[in-house]
Design an enzyme around this catalytic site. Sequence first.
Site, PDB file in Angstrom:
ATOM      1  N   SER A 136      17.720  88.020  77.468  1.00 51.84           N
ATOM      2  CA  SER A 136      18.952  87.251  77.450  1.00 51.84           C
ATOM      3  C   SER A 136      18.687  85.835  76.945  1.00 51.84           C
ATOM      4  O   SER A 136      18.247  85.659  75.811  1.00 51.84           O
ATOM      5  CB  SER A 136      19.583  87.265  78.846  1.00 51.84           C
ATOM      6  N   ASP A 306      25.880  97.228  76.256  1.00 54.74           N
ATOM      7  CA  ASP A 306      25.636  95.838  76.655  1.00 54.74           C
ATOM      8  C   ASP A 306      26.830  94.978  76.254  1.00 54.74           C
ATOM      9  O   ASP A 306      27.108  94.812  75.072  1.00 54.74           O
ATOM     10  CB  ASP A 306      24.355  95.326  75.985  1.00 54.74           C
ATOM     11  N   HIS A 339      23.260  95.266  80.059  1.00 55.25           N
ATOM     12  CA  HIS A 339      22.461  94.042  80.000  1.00 55.25           C
ATOM     13  C   HIS A 339      21.411  93.964  81.099  1.00 55.25           C
ATOM     14  O   HIS A 339      20.258  93.592  80.842  1.00 55.25           O
ATOM     15  CB  HIS A 339      23.389  92.830  80.089  1.00 55.25           C
TER      16      HIS A 339
END
Length: 364
Positions: A136, A306, A339
């Site tokens: 991320s 995601d 995610h």
Amino acid sequence: MLALLRGQITFTCAASCMDVSFLFVGLLTWAKATASEFLICLIEKLILFVGLQDGLTWLLNPPEQNLPLILADHGFDVWIANTRGTRFSRRHTSLDPSQMEFWNWSWDELVAYDLPAVFDHVYEQTGQKIHYVGHSLGTLIALASFSEGLQVDKLKSAALLSPIAYLSYMRTALGVIAAKSFVGEITTLLGLAEFNPKGKPVADFLKSLCTNPVVNCYDLLTSLTGRNCCLNSSTVDLFLRNEPQSTSTKNMVHLAQTVRDGVIAKFNYGRPDYNLMHYGEFRPPIYNISNIPHDLPLFVSYGGNDALADVRDVENLLDSFKFHDGDKLGVQFIKSYGHADFIMGINAKDIVYNQVVAFFKRQN
């Protein structure tokens, strides 16, 4: 510095940044680990209101399922860095977290100061080039830093999990509403320098966002990251009890700008004359990802489910690597993954982490 040696936790040292903040960087070793390789795992910040975690998030899963200990079992020395503002990285030589100036930073400073400080510290301790893992926000600051030519002389390879360089198609309910609400600009105008999700001002604002019918705050992780396929409910509960943690409001502004503007650029001060004062030009400079050395080994893993790192945004990122040396770029697409699956998925070892280990070993 947080160290786990043969199952026991100790504190060893801190890395000092050029702007005299201190980041705690943990050396993680395990019973089977040797000193043959080195790796940095930079903690994520999930945009926009979650992902404000310290390095312990990598360790939420059992030892046989979390990436740092899997790497340690394969002979790597693993260093875990904590993002500034989180509980282990709130020291400064002259400022205190109660002062506004302490929070006068965005992810530009993570690119320019914090990541180089971590790399320099590990390199000084080991004398060896470094493998890097980011998830991320850890991918965004790495890509921006590498594009500026920083760290590449100390870097052996990098694995980028769920990369968020471009965010034009981000579709998490809470993230989209927050970015389009100019949340960062609003809170800056109110004089809120520390963005503390557990503090009353921010908590009240989040409650107001939860009144939107598309936001289900009873399923907070899904509202923040989108749906994940493969999480253990007890791990999610542990995650939500400890996270998210503080960041700077300026950082939230910068992340919101990244979503709204569709480019990877430095912080926009909102007025041409202010930008001119900081950058010598009227608009913030762009981080040109295609400047990353074409022979730098990169591994990119992303998910079809995601909502933060949308497939279209990742494909835009991959287009920046179209001139990358073919044998230096590895790409993995996992259709079912969301995610958070990349750091907490119960099957991440078999699907993702074994691929990361194999990629790193091919670089030796």
